[in-house]
Design a protein around this motif. Structure first.
Motif, short mmCIF file in Angstrom:
data_model
loop_
_atom_site.label_atom_id
_atom_site.label_comp_id
_atom_site.label_asym_id
_atom_site.label_seq_id
_atom_site.Cartn_x
_atom_site.Cartn_y
_atom_site.Cartn_z
N GLU A 1 10.37 -7.56 -2.58
CA GLU A 1 9.21 -8.46 -2.52
C GLU A 1 8.83 -8.75 -1.07
OE1 GLU A 1 6.00 -10.61 -3.57
OE2 GLU A 1 7.22 -9.37 -4.90
N LEU A 2 9.81 -8.97 -0.22
CA LEU A 2 9.52 -9.22 1.19
C LEU A 2 8.91 -7.99 1.85
CD1 LEU A 2 12.70 -11.25 2.05
CD2 LEU A 2 10.34 -12.07 2.34
N ASP A 3 9.43 -6.81 1.53
CA ASP A 3 8.85 -5.59 2.09
C ASP A 3 7.39 -5.44 1.68
OD1 ASP A 3 11.14 -4.84 3.46
OD2 ASP A 3 11.84 -3.48 1.89
N ARG A 4 7.09 -5.74 0.42
CA ARG A 4 5.70 -5.67 -0.06
C ARG A 4 4.84 -6.69 0.69
NH1 ARG A 4 2.02 -7.94 -3.38
NH2 ARG A 4 3.34 -9.67 -3.97
N SER A 5 5.33 -7.90 0.84
CA SER A 5 4.57 -8.94 1.55
C SER A 5 4.33 -8.56 3.00
CB SER A 5 5.32 -10.28 1.47
OG SER A 5 5.40 -10.73 0.15
N ILE A 6 5.34 -8.01 3.64
CA ILE A 6 5.21 -7.61 5.04
C ILE A 6 4.17 -6.50 5.18
CG2 ILE A 6 6.43 -6.44 6.94
CD1 ILE A 6 8.92 -8.16 6.08
N ARG A 7 4.18 -5.54 4.26
CA ARG A 7 3.16 -4.48 4.30
C ARG A 7 1.76 -5.07 4.16
NH1 ARG A 7 6.65 -2.03 0.72
NH2 ARG A 7 5.12 -2.19 -0.95
N VAL A 8 1.60 -6.03 3.25
CA VAL A 8 0.29 -6.68 3.07
C VAL A 8 -0.12 -7.39 4.35
CG1 VAL A 8 -0.92 -8.54 1.87
CG2 VAL A 8 0.45 -6.92 0.57
N LEU A 9 0.80 -8.15 4.92
CA LEU A 9 0.49 -8.92 6.12
C LEU A 9 0.17 -8.02 7.31
CD1 LEU A 9 3.17 -11.69 5.67
CD2 LEU A 9 0.68 -12.01 5.60
N LYS A 10 0.74 -6.83 7.32
CA LYS A 10 0.45 -5.87 8.40
C LYS A 10 -0.83 -5.08 8.13
CE LYS A 10 5.05 -5.13 10.26
NZ LYS A 10 6.13 -4.16 10.49
N GLY A 11 -1.40 -5.26 6.93
CA GLY A 11 -2.67 -4.62 6.63
C GLY A 11 -2.57 -3.24 6.02
N ASP A 12 -1.41 -2.87 5.48
CA ASP A 12 -1.26 -1.58 4.80
C ASP A 12 -2.28 -1.51 3.66
OD1 ASP A 12 -0.44 0.73 3.51
OD2 ASP A 12 1.41 -0.12 2.73
N ASP B 1 -3.16 -10.98 -6.77
CA ASP B 1 -3.43 -12.34 -6.29
C ASP B 1 -4.90 -12.47 -5.89
OD1 ASP B 1 -0.64 -13.14 -6.39
OD2 ASP B 1 -0.37 -11.76 -4.73
N ALA B 2 -5.78 -12.27 -6.83
CA ALA B 2 -7.21 -12.16 -6.55
C ALA B 2 -7.79 -13.37 -5.82
CB ALA B 2 -7.97 -11.91 -7.84
N GLY B 3 -7.25 -14.56 -6.02
CA GLY B 3 -7.84 -15.75 -5.41
C GLY B 3 -7.46 -15.96 -3.97
N SER B 4 -6.50 -15.22 -3.46
CA SER B 4 -6.00 -15.43 -2.10
C SER B 4 -6.77 -14.59 -1.11
CB SER B 4 -4.51 -15.08 -2.04
OG SER B 4 -3.80 -15.92 -2.89
N ASP B 5 -6.81 -15.09 0.12
CA ASP B 5 -7.50 -14.36 1.18
C ASP B 5 -6.68 -14.45 2.46
OD1 ASP B 5 -9.29 -13.04 2.74
OD2 ASP B 5 -10.84 -14.59 2.65
N LEU B 6 -6.43 -13.32 3.08
CA LEU B 6 -5.63 -13.29 4.30
C LEU B 6 -6.49 -13.02 5.53
CD1 LEU B 6 -2.48 -11.27 3.18
CD2 LEU B 6 -2.67 -13.71 3.62
N THR B 7 -7.67 -13.65 5.59
CA THR B 7 -8.56 -13.37 6.71
C THR B 7 -8.15 -14.10 7.98
OG1 THR B 7 -10.03 -15.13 6.00
CG2 THR B 7 -10.52 -12.91 5.21
#
Length: 110
Positions: A16-27, A38-44
């Protein structure tokens, strides 16, 4: 908690952390998966994303170290004093490296 259960929980946490890190890095692939889940969330907000990346990376390191302690046969023992880490603490935080007293001392020093 027995080491088999701990290892399974830690491996799940690591995935789960690896997936989150990939998302946060913009993979792009991970971002699409994240967006679908997580359709309601936005990481802008770049600052928030960077802060979350820092926390997730530190958490990942703690999980990897806990798996290493299992491999070394010392899981469940405080890395500072060697006393057993309480079962309830390991249930709540399978990656806990310290007993409550040593963790409190560490946090006071920060």
């Amino acid at each position: 908690m027995d080491v088999t259960t701990a290892r399974e929980r830690l491996k799940d946490m690591l995935a789960e952390l690896d997936r989150s890190i990939r998302v946060l890095k913009g993979d792009p692939v991970a971002v699409r998966e994240y967006s679908a889940a997580d359709a309601g969330s936005d990481l802008t907000d770049t600052d928030s994303a960077q802060a979350m990346l820092t926390v997730a990376t530190a958490q990942r390191r703690a999980v990897v170290e806990a798996i290493e302690r299992i491999d070394e046969g010392v899981y469940g023992r405080c890395v500072d004093c060697g006393k057993p880490v309480p079962e309830g603490r390991l249930e709540a935080r399978p990656d806990a490296a310290r007993c409550v007293q040593c963790q409190a001392k560490r946090e006071r020093r920060r």
